[in-house]
Scaffold this motif. Structure first.
Motif, PDB file in Angstrom:
ATOM      1  N   ASP A  47      -1.899  31.635 -15.114  1.00  0.00           N
ATOM      2  CA  ASP A  47      -1.492  30.964 -13.879  1.00  0.00           C
ATOM      3  C   ASP A  47      -0.752  29.660 -14.164  1.00  0.00           C
ATOM      4  O   ASP A  47      -0.955  28.644 -13.494  1.00  0.00           O
ATOM      5  CB  ASP A  47      -2.708  30.707 -12.982  1.00  0.00           C
ATOM      6  N   GLN A  66      -3.032  35.781 -11.538  1.00  0.00           N
ATOM      7  CA  GLN A  66      -3.888  36.506 -10.618  1.00  0.00           C
ATOM      8  C   GLN A  66      -3.061  37.557  -9.884  1.00  0.00           C
ATOM      9  O   GLN A  66      -1.953  37.286  -9.423  1.00  0.00           O
ATOM     10  CB  GLN A  66      -4.518  35.564  -9.601  1.00  0.00           C
ATOM     11  N   PRO A 115     -10.946  37.030  -8.613  1.00  0.00           N
ATOM     12  CA  PRO A 115      -9.586  37.576  -8.666  1.00  0.00           C
ATOM     13  C   PRO A 115      -9.339  38.376  -9.946  1.00  0.00           C
ATOM     14  O   PRO A 115      -9.904  38.083 -11.001  1.00  0.00           O
ATOM     15  CB  PRO A 115      -8.701  36.324  -8.614  1.00  0.00           C
ATOM     16  N   MET A 174      -6.847  39.685 -12.955  1.00  0.00           N
ATOM     17  CA  MET A 174      -5.702  39.182 -13.698  1.00  0.00           C
ATOM     18  C   MET A 174      -4.795  40.346 -14.103  1.00  0.00           C
ATOM     19  O   MET A 174      -5.235  41.481 -14.273  1.00  0.00           O
ATOM     20  CB  MET A 174      -6.171  38.440 -14.948  1.00  0.00           C
TER      21      MET A 174
END
Length: 228
Positions: free
Chosen positions: A178, A224, A28, A30
């Motif tokens: 996150d 993400q 993923p 960022m």
């Protein structure tokens, strides 16, 4: 993003090809946590590898900065431009231009966090893939591209020695990723930029480099990016 010559009105948007590359990122991507002062402005992508596949890939996220997001017409939201850039924005050519190019030119009126948040994936660990090395490389990349005049660099100085180094990387900082504080590192010694980063739980590395003048408007938290 620079363009030369006359582009036809139906010229393909180069961002589409870049977005296709981004989809091949193994982990993923960022970005800054959503906040009023920032508006997504595009991706940067680099890949290295050989015939057997990709060994390393980095995706960076750029954003437009709004100092007053409540009133985007406020002059405080305008960037300080040199005469050449200002002319390139204000001089409208007598031929039609692609809509995506007009959008890009208009975006140049405002401050940009260029390639500020970068996610790096590596197939195998390497000496140049440590958090310290990637943080320094990212900081030098921003300095060499965004602060050439301030650093007194000429057009021939692309092979100059590193402008910052791993000696100034400080550990023990906590980076919100996150919603969880991750152990990371920072570069807080450069007069023009602040850099921070951390290893990600999925094996990638997050590095962030921001001009110091923009720090008061930002929240240095990261999430993400939703898949596209």
């Amino acid at each position: 993003m620079q363009f030369t010559g006359i582009l036809p009105e139906d010229a393909p948007d180069p961002r589409l090809e870049r977005e296709q590359l981004v989809r091949s990122m193994p982990i993923p991507i960022m970005e800054f946590t959503p906040q009023p002062a920032l508006e997504f402005a595009g991706f940067g992508v680099t890949k290295t590898g050989n015939g057997s596949g990709v060994d390393e890939m980095s995706v960076s996220v750029s954003a437009t900065l709004w100092r007053n997001p409540v009133d985007k017409s406020d002059p405080v939201n305008l960037a300080e431009l040199d005469d050449t850039t200002r002319r390139s924005i204000e001089e409208i050519p007598p031929w039609p231009r692609p809509a995506w190019l007009i959008e890009h030119v208009e975006r140049m009126r405002h401050p940009m966090l260029w390639e500020a948040v970068q996610t790096t994936w590596q197939r195998e660990d390497s000496e140049h893939g440590t958090l310290e090395a990637l943080l320094v490389h990212h900081a030098n990349h921003i300095l060499m591209n965004q602060f050439r005049e301030e650093l007194g660099l000429s057009v021939h100085d692309w092979d100059s020695p590193a402008l910052t180094s791993e000696r100034v990387v400080r550990h023990g900082v906590h980076v919100p990723i996150d919603g969880v504080f991750m152990s990371g590192a920072e570069i807080d010694t450069d007069p023009f930029v602040y850099a921070v980063g951390a290893k990600l739980p999925n094996g990638g590395t997050l590095t962030v480099v921001v001009p110091r003048e923009h720090l008061p408007y930002l929240t240095l938290e990261f999430v993400q990016r939703p898949s596209t």
